[in-house]
Design an enzyme around this catalytic site. Sequence first.
Site, mmCIF file in Angstrom:
data_model
loop_
_atom_site.group_PDB
_atom_site.id
_atom_site.type_symbol
_atom_site.label_atom_id
_atom_site.label_comp_id
_atom_site.label_asym_id
_atom_site.label_seq_id
_atom_site.Cartn_x
_atom_site.Cartn_y
_atom_site.Cartn_z
ATOM 1 N N CYS A 92 0.786 -1.236 0.000
ATOM 2 C CA CYS A 92 0.000 0.000 0.000
ATOM 3 C C CYS A 92 0.818 1.286 0.000
ATOM 4 C CB CYS A 92 -0.974 -0.013 1.174
ATOM 5 S SG CYS A 92 -2.249 -1.249 0.963
HETATM 6 C C1 UDX Z 1 -6.657 -4.384 -3.087
HETATM 7 C C2 UDX Z 1 -6.094 -3.275 -3.896
HETATM 8 O O1 UDX Z 1 -5.101 -3.808 -4.702
HETATM 9 C C3 UDX Z 1 -5.490 -2.217 -3.043
HETATM 10 O O2 UDX Z 1 -5.145 -1.107 -3.792
HETATM 11 C C4 UDX Z 1 -6.489 -1.740 -2.088
HETATM 12 O O3 UDX Z 1 -5.892 -0.869 -1.199
HETATM 13 C C5 UDX Z 1 -7.080 -2.846 -1.390
HETATM 14 O O4 UDX Z 1 -7.606 -3.850 -2.222
HETATM 15 P P1 UDX Z 1 -5.560 -6.410 -1.985
HETATM 16 O O5 UDX Z 1 -6.847 -6.837 -1.361
HETATM 17 O O6 UDX Z 1 -4.321 -6.591 -1.232
HETATM 18 O O7 UDX Z 1 -5.623 -4.899 -2.384
HETATM 19 O O8 UDX Z 1 -5.481 -7.071 -3.447
HETATM 20 P P2 UDX Z 1 -5.152 -8.514 -3.822
HETATM 21 O O9 UDX Z 1 -4.692 -9.250 -2.608
HETATM 22 O O10 UDX Z 1 -4.352 -8.428 -5.045
HETATM 23 O O11 UDX Z 1 -6.615 -9.133 -4.165
HETATM 24 C C6 UDX Z 1 -7.300 -8.846 -5.317
HETATM 25 C C7 UDX Z 1 -8.300 -9.994 -5.524
HETATM 26 O O12 UDX Z 1 -9.104 -9.710 -6.658
HETATM 27 C C8 UDX Z 1 -7.619 -11.342 -5.776
HETATM 28 O O13 UDX Z 1 -8.262 -12.318 -5.007
HETATM 29 C C9 UDX Z 1 -7.877 -11.587 -7.257
HETATM 30 O O14 UDX Z 1 -7.995 -12.957 -7.564
HETATM 31 C C10 UDX Z 1 -9.203 -10.887 -7.436
HETATM 32 N N1 UDX Z 1 -9.501 -10.487 -8.817
HETATM 33 C C11 UDX Z 1 -8.562 -9.847 -9.565
HETATM 34 C C12 UDX Z 1 -10.784 -10.753 -9.332
HETATM 35 O O15 UDX Z 1 -11.608 -11.345 -8.674
HETATM 36 N N2 UDX Z 1 -11.085 -10.343 -10.607
HETATM 37 C C13 UDX Z 1 -10.164 -9.724 -11.381
HETATM 38 O O16 UDX Z 1 -10.504 -9.403 -12.519
HETATM 39 C C14 UDX Z 1 -8.865 -9.484 -10.853
HETATM 40 C C1 UDX Z 2 -0.783 0.631 5.593
HETATM 41 C C2 UDX Z 2 -1.635 1.612 6.396
HETATM 42 O O1 UDX Z 2 -1.186 1.624 7.730
HETATM 43 C C3 UDX Z 2 -3.093 1.170 6.352
HETATM 44 O O2 UDX Z 2 -3.920 2.121 7.024
HETATM 45 C C4 UDX Z 2 -3.553 1.093 4.897
HETATM 46 O O3 UDX Z 2 -4.865 0.670 4.786
HETATM 47 C C5 UDX Z 2 -2.661 0.157 4.146
HETATM 48 O O4 UDX Z 2 -1.298 0.553 4.255
HETATM 49 P P1 UDX Z 2 0.251 -1.757 5.956
HETATM 50 O O5 UDX Z 2 0.727 -1.680 4.558
HETATM 51 O O6 UDX Z 2 -0.328 -3.014 6.452
HETATM 52 O O7 UDX Z 2 -0.863 -0.600 6.223
HETATM 53 O O8 UDX Z 2 1.527 -1.419 6.851
HETATM 54 P P2 UDX Z 2 1.904 -0.456 8.074
HETATM 55 O O9 UDX Z 2 1.689 -1.142 9.350
HETATM 56 O O10 UDX Z 2 1.291 0.841 7.856
HETATM 57 O O11 UDX Z 2 3.491 -0.346 7.780
HETATM 58 C C6 UDX Z 2 3.900 0.121 6.522
HETATM 59 C C7 UDX Z 2 5.423 0.125 6.444
HETATM 60 O O12 UDX Z 2 5.934 1.200 7.239
HETATM 61 C C8 UDX Z 2 6.082 -1.159 6.950
HETATM 62 O O13 UDX Z 2 7.146 -1.492 6.088
HETATM 63 C C9 UDX Z 2 6.612 -0.754 8.325
HETATM 64 O O14 UDX Z 2 7.775 -1.481 8.659
HETATM 65 C C10 UDX Z 2 6.978 0.725 8.095
HETATM 66 N N1 UDX Z 2 6.928 1.554 9.316
HETATM 67 C C11 UDX Z 2 5.751 1.680 10.000
HETATM 68 C C12 UDX Z 2 8.092 2.236 9.718
HETATM 69 O O15 UDX Z 2 9.139 2.130 9.091
HETATM 70 N N2 UDX Z 2 8.036 3.039 10.835
HETATM 71 C C13 UDX Z 2 6.866 3.192 11.556
HETATM 72 O O16 UDX Z 2 6.872 3.928 12.557
HETATM 73 C C14 UDX Z 2 5.691 2.486 11.131
#
Ligand code: UDX
Ligand code: UDX
Length: 415
Positions: free
Chosen positions: A260
């Site tokens: 993200c």
């Molecule tokens: C997704 C988005 O990528 C991210 O930007 C957003 O913040 C949160 O939702 P994530 O849930 O981590 O993130 O995505 P991913 O784990 O890649 O899952 C996408 C799902 O959609 C997969 O299960 C994939 O199989 C499915 N998919 C993809 C469909 O069902 N139809 C499609 O055409 C493409």
């Molecule tokens: C993040 C946002 O927190 C969440 O709200 C959003 O929906 C998706 O993206 P996530 O990607 O699960 O969530 O990770 P997060 O816990 O936010 O950490 C992100 C990265 O920042 C990690 O690599 C972590 O190691 C780093 N981090 C986090 C730091 O280096 N320092 C910090 O103080 C906190």
Amino acid sequence: MRISVIGAGYVGLVTGVCFAKLGNEVTFIDIDAERIEAINNKSSPIYEEGLDKLLKSVRIKACFDFQEVLNSEIIFICVGTPSNEDKFILLDQIEKAAKEIGQMLERREEYCVICVKSTVAPGTTEELVIPILEKSGRKAGTDFGVCMSPEFLREGKAVYDFMNPARIIIGEYDKRSGDILSKLYRSFNAPIMRTHLKIAEMTKLASNAFLATKISFMNEIGNICKKLGIDVYEVAKGMGFDDRIGSKFLNAGVGFGGSCLPKDLGGLISKSRQIGYEPNLLQEVLNLNDEQALRLIELLKKHISLKDATVGILGLAFKPETDDVRDSRAIKIVQALLQEGAKVKAYDPMAMKNFKKLFPQIEYVTTDKVLNSDAIFIVTEWQEFSELDYTGKVVVDGRRIEKARGARIYEGICW
Ligand code: UDX
Ligand code: UDX
């Protein structure tokens, strides 16, 4: 309510299972056969704390078929929105899902709400999704409603974050759809902000960009502190008492990764350039993050030559409590070590399987073997690394593992 979730990835799965737990009837629609089978066999296709247990306690189904949309009151779009090499957020999965839903809308009379939950660039729901849905001949705001309600969940804490959100943002095209979505969230103990579609989309990107900026800011302060011979974590403690700053997300280290923060920041930068604004600050946040990971290498070079040296890596996941290596800092570090001609031995409690898909050429070993390397990098702050014995070792620490200070040579990346 009867809910369909298109895309059972991190966000989709957690969203669907939690809404099922709250008594809603949930159906997942996904293209991934393995994922569908796993869900129908009540086993979570992703590792997420508490999700598997929750999945076993609810009645849900998963299928390929968009038929279910005909029967749903709310349809969440949670498909992937990865980015391309120019960091533009790719919308092809969104487009495909919208087309499929549109074909179902042609055959339904009853009003329903389509809600985008994937992270998208501002304007996507209004300028891409709605026109596709209206190809059905149905009218947005009349025959069906449209919302954009981003997810703010963190990996590793996704179920908790979903059930205990800091806020619920509902971007609505029409009031009726906002009313229905607010009703779905009525049992949540969180403020509901109802706003415009574009504002909801931008709030998600800006929130992640701000979290990333906080981290790069502290890493820059950390780099300065290291040169001054003072401890950035003490400085962070002093800063954090001010609630305008807040004590969270001030942990300096090797930088941010994951599916993200880097992607959403990049997406915001490329969208900004597309509309003619040069986002210098945001670009610098990303540049600093890219450089920060490589500081580990520069610091180690002060102590040993890397050519033919064996360097051990502790931690491959982008953060603890997940098997996710998407945009993990370990990727940049291992790439650079291999370019320097070093041999790499790596360990991670959960992410070795995923990391092996990216780097089959390095060794995946136990912590003992990592500790027997010429030097050790700490890249993810897994709790178990605080129990290791670093006596006599050469350690460059990217995640502040206090116990590692016992090493013969200890370098903190920015302390
Ligand atoms: C997704 C988005 O990528 C991210 O930007 C957003 O913040 C949160 O939702 P994530 O849930 O981590 O993130 O995505 P991913 O784990 O890649 O899952 C996408 C799902 O959609 C997969 O299960 C994939 O199989 C499915 N998919 C993809 C469909 O069902 N139809 C499609 O055409 C493409
Ligand atoms: C993040 C946002 O927190 C969440 O709200 C959003 O929906 C998706 O993206 P996530 O990607 O699960 O969530 O990770 P997060 O816990 O936010 O950490 C992100 C990265 O920042 C990690 O690599 C972590 O190691 C780093 N981090 C986090 C730091 O280096 N320092 C910090 O103080 C906190």
